[in-house]
Design a protein around this motif. Structure first.
Motif, PDB file in Angstrom:
ATOM      1  N   SER A  17     -31.500  -1.833  22.652  1.00  0.00           N
ATOM      2  CA  SER A  17     -31.267  -3.017  21.815  1.00  0.00           C
ATOM      3  C   SER A  17     -29.811  -3.159  21.397  1.00  0.00           C
ATOM      4  O   SER A  17     -29.494  -3.261  20.221  1.00  0.00           O
ATOM      5  N   GLY A  19     -26.320  -4.760  20.470  1.00  0.00           N
ATOM      6  CA  GLY A  19     -26.007  -6.026  19.823  1.00  0.00           C
ATOM      7  C   GLY A  19     -24.815  -5.903  18.907  1.00  0.00           C
ATOM      8  O   GLY A  19     -24.158  -4.865  18.844  1.00  0.00           O
ATOM      9  N   ALA A  41     -29.626  -1.240  29.758  1.00  0.00           N
ATOM     10  CA  ALA A  41     -29.913  -1.705  28.404  1.00  0.00           C
ATOM     11  C   ALA A  41     -31.390  -2.062  28.296  1.00  0.00           C
ATOM     12  O   ALA A  41     -31.907  -2.833  29.098  1.00  0.00           O
ATOM     13  N   THR A  43     -34.298  -3.877  26.038  1.00  0.00           N
ATOM     14  CA  THR A  43     -34.376  -4.920  25.024  1.00  0.00           C
ATOM     15  C   THR A  43     -35.769  -5.536  25.006  1.00  0.00           C
ATOM     16  O   THR A  43     -36.508  -5.450  25.982  1.00  0.00           O
ATOM     17  N   SER A  44     -36.099  -6.155  23.894  1.00  0.00           N
ATOM     18  CA  SER A  44     -37.355  -6.895  23.810  1.00  0.00           C
ATOM     19  C   SER A  44     -37.148  -8.281  24.407  1.00  0.00           C
ATOM     20  O   SER A  44     -36.013  -8.730  24.582  1.00  0.00           O
ATOM     21  N   GLN A  47     -35.011 -10.550  22.264  1.00  0.00           N
ATOM     22  CA  GLN A  47     -33.578 -10.252  22.203  1.00  0.00           C
ATOM     23  C   GLN A  47     -32.889 -10.339  23.563  1.00  0.00           C
ATOM     24  O   GLN A  47     -31.664 -10.286  23.641  1.00  0.00           O
ATOM     25  N   ALA A  48     -33.672 -10.476  24.633  1.00  0.00           N
ATOM     26  CA  ALA A  48     -33.119 -10.443  25.990  1.00  0.00           C
ATOM     27  C   ALA A  48     -31.984 -11.439  26.237  1.00  0.00           C
ATOM     28  O   ALA A  48     -30.962 -11.061  26.826  1.00  0.00           O
ATOM     29  N   VAL A  51     -28.820 -10.061  24.676  1.00  0.00           N
ATOM     30  CA  VAL A  51     -28.352  -8.849  25.359  1.00  0.00           C
ATOM     31  C   VAL A  51     -27.738  -9.208  26.710  1.00  0.00           C
ATOM     32  O   VAL A  51     -26.680  -8.696  27.069  1.00  0.00           O
ATOM     33  N   VAL A  65     -30.508  -4.894  32.746  1.00  0.00           N
ATOM     34  CA  VAL A  65     -31.178  -5.168  31.475  1.00  0.00           C
ATOM     35  C   VAL A  65     -32.666  -5.069  31.734  1.00  0.00           C
ATOM     36  O   VAL A  65     -33.211  -5.797  32.563  1.00  0.00           O
ATOM     37  N   VAL A  67     -36.306  -5.521  30.230  1.00  0.00           N
ATOM     38  CA  VAL A  67     -37.033  -6.194  29.144  1.00  0.00           C
ATOM     39  C   VAL A  67     -38.395  -5.520  29.008  1.00  0.00           C
ATOM     40  O   VAL A  67     -39.185  -5.501  29.956  1.00  0.00           O
ATOM     41  N   HIS A  74     -38.466  -2.560  19.759  1.00  0.00           N
ATOM     42  CA  HIS A  74     -37.122  -2.498  20.319  1.00  0.00           C
ATOM     43  C   HIS A  74     -36.499  -1.162  19.937  1.00  0.00           C
ATOM     44  O   HIS A  74     -37.080  -0.379  19.202  1.00  0.00           O
TER      45      HIS A  74
END
Length: 91
Positions: A17, A19, A41, A43-44, A47-48, A51, A65, A67, A74
């Motif tokens: 996560s 940020g 990375a 991420t949820s 939040q994708a 990110v 990334v 997800v 997260h």
């Protein structure tokens, strides 16, 4: 990511996560600009987009990334045994 960008002993980054959590709204973005090391990375889904935007200036062709399945979890919590989908996240 800041340390990875400036320290030759760091060979890659796993970020949970990532940020802008500092008082300077662009601290993370500025300090990872041009990062050429592998980056993964987590991420949820909620939040994708942020990110992916944050990772835009990472020069590494090895950036990814991931997800997670559960939009409410997260951070490193996505690996905890009581987190739905943790097996997929580990894999």
């Amino acid at each position: 990511m800041k340390i990875a960008n400036t320290n030759e002993n760091v060979l890659g980054v796993i970020a949970f996560s990532p940020g802008e959590y500092f008082s300077d709204d662009h601290f993370t973005e500025k300090n990872m600009d041009g990062l050429t090391k592998p980056v993964l990375a987590f991420t949820s889904s909620t939040q994708a987009p942020a990110v992916r935007n944050l990772m835009e200036n990472v020069a590494s062709v090895l950036k990814s990334v991931y997800v997670t399945q559960n939009e409410n979890d997260h951070g490193s919590r996505v690996l905890w045994s009581d987190c739905p989908g943790n097996e997929k996240n580990w894999a």
